[in-house]
Each structure stands twice: as structure tokens, then as C-alpha cells.
Motif scaffolding. Structure first.
Motif, PDB file in Angstrom:
ATOM      1  N   GLY A  98       0.800  -1.212   0.000  1.00 19.94           N
ATOM      2  CA  GLY A  98       0.000   0.000   0.000  1.00 19.94           C
ATOM      3  C   GLY A  98       0.833   1.262   0.000  1.00 19.94           C
ATOM      4  O   GLY A  98       0.455   2.268  -0.612  1.00 19.94           O
ATOM      5  N   GLU A  99       1.979   1.217   0.663  1.00 20.97           N
ATOM      6  CA  GLU A  99       2.881   2.375   0.719  1.00 20.97           C
ATOM      7  C   GLU A  99       4.088   2.195  -0.179  1.00 20.97           C
ATOM      8  O   GLU A  99       4.592   3.150  -0.772  1.00 20.97           O
ATOM      9  CB  GLU A  99       3.352   2.602   2.157  1.00 20.97           C
ATOM     10  N   ARG A 100       4.576   0.943  -0.285  1.00 20.92           N
ATOM     11  CA  ARG A 100       5.791   0.660  -1.039  1.00 20.92           C
ATOM     12  C   ARG A 100       5.549  -0.509  -1.987  1.00 20.92           C
ATOM     13  O   ARG A 100       4.661  -1.334  -1.751  1.00 20.92           O
ATOM     14  CB  ARG A 100       6.944   0.267  -0.104  1.00 20.92           C
ATOM     15  N   VAL A 101       6.382  -0.598  -3.018  1.00 17.07           N
ATOM     16  CA  VAL A 101       6.419  -1.779  -3.876  1.00 17.07           C
ATOM     17  C   VAL A 101       7.867  -2.241  -3.969  1.00 17.07           C
ATOM     18  O   VAL A 101       8.808  -1.442  -3.817  1.00 17.07           O
ATOM     19  CB  VAL A 101       5.824  -1.527  -5.267  1.00 17.07           C
ATOM     20  N   PHE A 102       8.052  -3.543  -4.257  1.00 20.07           N
ATOM     21  CA  PHE A 102       9.380  -4.149  -4.135  1.00 20.07           C
ATOM     22  C   PHE A 102       9.541  -5.273  -5.137  1.00 20.07           C
ATOM     23  O   PHE A 102       8.610  -6.062  -5.374  1.00 20.07           O
ATOM     24  CB  PHE A 102       9.535  -4.711  -2.714  1.00 20.07           C
ATOM     25  N   ALA A 103      10.735  -5.372  -5.727  1.00 24.84           N
ATOM     26  CA  ALA A 103      11.089  -6.493  -6.605  1.00 24.84           C
ATOM     27  C   ALA A 103      12.521  -6.911  -6.308  1.00 24.84           C
ATOM     28  O   ALA A 103      13.375  -6.076  -5.981  1.00 24.84           O
ATOM     29  CB  ALA A 103      10.938  -6.102  -8.070  1.00 24.84           C
ATOM     30  N   PHE A 104      12.785  -8.210  -6.475  1.00 28.63           N
ATOM     31  CA  PHE A 104      14.092  -8.783  -6.120  1.00 28.63           C
ATOM     32  C   PHE A 104      14.557  -9.729  -7.204  1.00 28.63           C
ATOM     33  O   PHE A 104      13.762 -10.460  -7.798  1.00 28.63           O
ATOM     34  CB  PHE A 104      13.979  -9.536  -4.788  1.00 28.63           C
ATOM     35  N   ASN A 105      15.862  -9.739  -7.433  1.00 28.88           N
ATOM     36  CA  ASN A 105      16.493 -10.717  -8.316  1.00 28.88           C
ATOM     37  C   ASN A 105      17.796 -11.152  -7.672  1.00 28.88           C
ATOM     38  O   ASN A 105      18.652 -10.320  -7.360  1.00 28.88           O
ATOM     39  CB  ASN A 105      16.781 -10.109  -9.695  1.00 28.88           C
ATOM     40  N   GLY A 106      17.947 -12.455  -7.462  1.00 28.86           N
ATOM     41  CA  GLY A 106      19.217 -12.914  -6.913  1.00 28.86           C
ATOM     42  C   GLY A 106      19.102 -14.259  -6.233  1.00 28.86           C
ATOM     43  O   GLY A 106      18.080 -14.943  -6.309  1.00 28.86           O
ATOM     44  N   GLU A 107      20.172 -14.606  -5.558  1.00 34.04           N
ATOM     45  CA  GLU A 107      20.218 -15.855  -4.805  1.00 34.04           C
ATOM     46  C   GLU A 107      21.153 -15.672  -3.624  1.00 34.04           C
ATOM     47  O   GLU A 107      22.314 -15.268  -3.783  1.00 34.04           O
ATOM     48  CB  GLU A 107      20.712 -17.001  -5.684  1.00 34.04           C
ATOM     49  N   LEU A 108      20.641 -15.939  -2.431  1.00 30.13           N
ATOM     50  CA  LEU A 108      21.407 -15.845  -1.198  1.00 30.13           C
ATOM     51  C   LEU A 108      21.510 -17.242  -0.593  1.00 30.13           C
ATOM     52  O   LEU A 108      20.493 -17.915  -0.410  1.00 30.13           O
ATOM     53  CB  LEU A 108      20.740 -14.889  -0.205  1.00 30.13           C
ATOM     54  N   ARG A 109      22.717 -17.643  -0.252  1.00 30.51           N
ATOM     55  CA  ARG A 109      22.933 -18.974   0.303  1.00 30.51           C
ATOM     56  C   ARG A 109      23.358 -18.862   1.763  1.00 30.51           C
ATOM     57  O   ARG A 109      24.298 -18.151   2.079  1.00 30.51           O
ATOM     58  CB  ARG A 109      23.995 -19.720  -0.510  1.00 30.51           C
ATOM     59  N   GLY A 110      22.641 -19.578   2.623  1.00 31.52           N
ATOM     60  CA  GLY A 110      22.965 -19.566   4.036  1.00 31.52           C
ATOM     61  C   GLY A 110      22.627 -18.251   4.707  1.00 31.52           C
ATOM     62  O   GLY A 110      23.471 -17.637   5.368  1.00 31.52           O
ATOM     63  N   VAL A 111      21.366 -17.803   4.576  1.00 27.66           N
ATOM     64  CA  VAL A 111      20.936 -16.522   5.136  1.00 27.66           C
ATOM     65  C   VAL A 111      20.520 -16.706   6.596  1.00 27.66           C
ATOM     66  O   VAL A 111      19.672 -17.558   6.895  1.00 27.66           O
ATOM     67  CB  VAL A 111      19.754 -15.931   4.338  1.00 27.66           C
ATOM     68  N   ALA A 112      21.070 -15.895   7.481  1.00 26.74           N
ATOM     69  CA  ALA A 112      20.769 -16.004   8.907  1.00 26.74           C
ATOM     70  C   ALA A 112      20.021 -14.772   9.382  1.00 26.74           C
ATOM     71  O   ALA A 112      20.508 -13.991  10.202  1.00 26.74           O
ATOM     72  CB  ALA A 112      22.042 -16.201   9.709  1.00 26.74           C
ATOM     73  N   ILE A 113      18.828 -14.548   8.824  1.00 29.24           N
ATOM     74  CA  ILE A 113      17.938 -13.518   9.346  1.00 29.24           C
ATOM     75  C   ILE A 113      16.584 -14.162   9.622  1.00 29.24           C
ATOM     76  O   ILE A 113      16.225 -15.157   9.001  1.00 29.24           O
ATOM     77  CB  ILE A 113      17.776 -12.328   8.371  1.00 29.24           C
ATOM     78  N   ARG A 114      15.852 -13.577  10.549  1.00 30.28           N
ATOM     79  CA  ARG A 114      14.529 -14.088  10.903  1.00 30.28           C
ATOM     80  C   ARG A 114      13.499 -13.054  10.475  1.00 30.28           C
ATOM     81  O   ARG A 114      13.536 -11.905  10.924  1.00 30.28           O
ATOM     82  CB  ARG A 114      14.427 -14.364  12.406  1.00 30.28           C
ATOM     83  N   GLU A 115      12.589 -13.448   9.574  1.00 34.22           N
ATOM     84  CA  GLU A 115      11.590 -12.522   9.074  1.00 34.22           C
ATOM     85  C   GLU A 115      10.408 -13.302   8.528  1.00 34.22           C
ATOM     86  O   GLU A 115      10.537 -14.468   8.134  1.00 34.22           O
ATOM     87  CB  GLU A 115      12.197 -11.638   7.983  1.00 34.22           C
ATOM     88  N   GLN A 116       9.242 -12.678   8.504  1.00 28.78           N
ATOM     89  CA  GLN A 116       8.043 -13.282   7.962  1.00 28.78           C
ATOM     90  C   GLN A 116       8.027 -13.150   6.440  1.00 28.78           C
ATOM     91  O   GLN A 116       8.522 -12.179   5.880  1.00 28.78           O
ATOM     92  CB  GLN A 116       6.792 -12.605   8.547  1.00 28.78           C
ATOM     93  N   GLY A 117       7.421 -14.148   5.767  1.00 34.46           N
ATOM     94  CA  GLY A 117       7.277 -14.091   4.325  1.00 34.46           C
ATOM     95  C   GLY A 117       7.076 -15.460   3.723  1.00 34.46           C
ATOM     96  O   GLY A 117       7.585 -16.456   4.241  1.00 34.46           O
TER      97      GLY A 117
END
Length: 219
Positions: A98-117
């Protein structure tokens, strides 16, 4: 990996030729980019509008009319799903809140963050929003720096984020710059960032590895 596009105009522009260019880039890519696509644009009232389709961008009969002939900001994304997983229209970008829009391209291996999605890209979107205090570029710079430190290997981490007054493009890659390095152009009042250059809008240059650009716009 996915292909994506950002176009910002000093004046309203027709989105259709740019979407057609992205469709050709996706169709001829060395990796399959047919797991659906989407675009987002700002309407005359400054609100975000979104279009998503599960078909490949080059096979969507609504492509020419997916976005309006007059907008000052367009984001688009053609998806190449990681390991061919999660192929569903709700996983197609750009994501919006509603406020922002987002797009991603890539690959991350072994990510150590905690987030919803639901998928990794949505987790990255939600994580970066934690740092947004009204400056989208600062949020992207801080969020991607932390993600990079907490990731075993960044094959690529390219993203587009647009909020109420600023659009941001960020480029990071660990290999294959011909494929992962974002391109940018400025011509005839248009700022363009794309996974690959396309005719009629050059000259094109390549974004630096670790570079983050911001483009302002009004309501």
C-alpha cells in the motif's frame, strides 16, 4: 534468476514499450524467466496499482495494456523461480504493502535472518522495511549490508524499492556480472534501471557492485 525493470519519468510516459522490451529480454534470457510476471505503477492520485499474471510475460495477451499509457513510475519483474518452487501468482513481484512496492532478483545462500514471508524475496522486503524511517535509500543500504553480513554467499542481491517519494535500485553480485549486473540509462527525461539494456534508450552504463541509486518523484 529473474529479470526486472524500473522506469522513472520527469513527465508521464507510455509503459507499453518498456514492458515489451522486458518481455523480449525475458524470452531470450539464458535462464528460464517464465514463472509469471508483474508490474506496479503510480496512478494520477499517487496510489500504487499492480498487475500480476502467472503466464510468462511474453505470453500474456494483456501485456500491452497491463500498465497505463501515462505514468511517471513503473516497476516490472519477470520471475525465474528458485528450484522451480512456489510457482503461484501470489509469489509474483512486485510485492506491495500500500505504501511501497518491491522487486528482487538474486540468490542468497545460508541466510541467517529471521523474518516473515512466503518466499525469500518477501522476507527480504519485510526485513528492509524495518529500517525505513522515510528515506528508502537509507533503508536499502542498511538492510542489504546486514543481510550480506549474515549470508554465507551472495550470488546476487539486486532489488528495486519504491515508496511515497523515492525509487531505489540496488545492485550486488558475487559472480557472472554479464548476467547479474544491473544496467542504467538516462535519456529524454527518463531514468531506467534494467537487468539488461534494450534499444532506443541508451547510452547504457553498468551499476557498480554494491551501488545503490535513488530517484525522486512527486505525487
Amino acid at each position: 534468476m529473474c529479470r526486472m525493470l524500473l522506469v522513472r519519468g520527469d513527465a508521464p510516459f507510455d509503459a507499453a514499450p518498456h514492458l515489451a522490451a522486458l518481455a523480449e529480454i525475458a524470452r531470450t534470457s539464458k535462464e528460464y524467466q517464465g514463472h509469471g510476471w508483474g508490474c506496479a505503477w503510480r496512478d494520477d492520485a499517487g496510489r500504487w496499482q499492480l498487475h500480476h499474471d502467472i503466464r510468462p510475460i511474453w505470453d500474456d495477451p494483456a501485456l500491452a495494456n497491463a500498465a497505463p499509457s501515462r505514468t511517471r513510475l513503473l516497476l516490472a519483474h519477470a520471475r525465474s523461480a528458485f528450484r522451480d518452487e512456489g510457482i503461484a501468482v501470489e509469489n509474483n513481484m512486485p510485492f506491495g504493502d500500500g505504501e511501497r512496492v518491491f522487486a528482487f532478483n538474486g540468490e542468497l545462500r545460508g541466510v541467517a535472518i529471521r523474518e516473515q514471508g512466503r518466499i525469500g524475496a518477501e522476507k527480504i522486503f519485510n526485513y528492509i522495511k524495518r529500517f525505513d524511517r522515510g528515506d528508502a535509500r537509507a533503508a536499502v543500504v542498511k538492510g542489504t549490508a546486514i543481510i550480506a553480513r549474515r549470508t554465507r554467499y551472495v550470488r546476487a542481491m539486486n532489488l528495486l524499492l519504491a515508496g511515497p517519494s523515492q525509487a531505489v535500485a540496488s545492485c550486488h553480485y558475487g559472480e557472472d556480472p554479464d548476467y547479474f549486473q544491473l544496467r542504467r540509462a538516462h535519456r529524454d527525461g527518463l531514468d531506467i534501471v534494467c537487468s539488461q539494456d534494450y534499444p532506443g534508450h541508451g547510452p547504457w552504463t553498468r551499476m557498480g557492485n554494491g551501488e545503490t541509486l535513488a530517484f525522486g518523484y512527486g505525487a
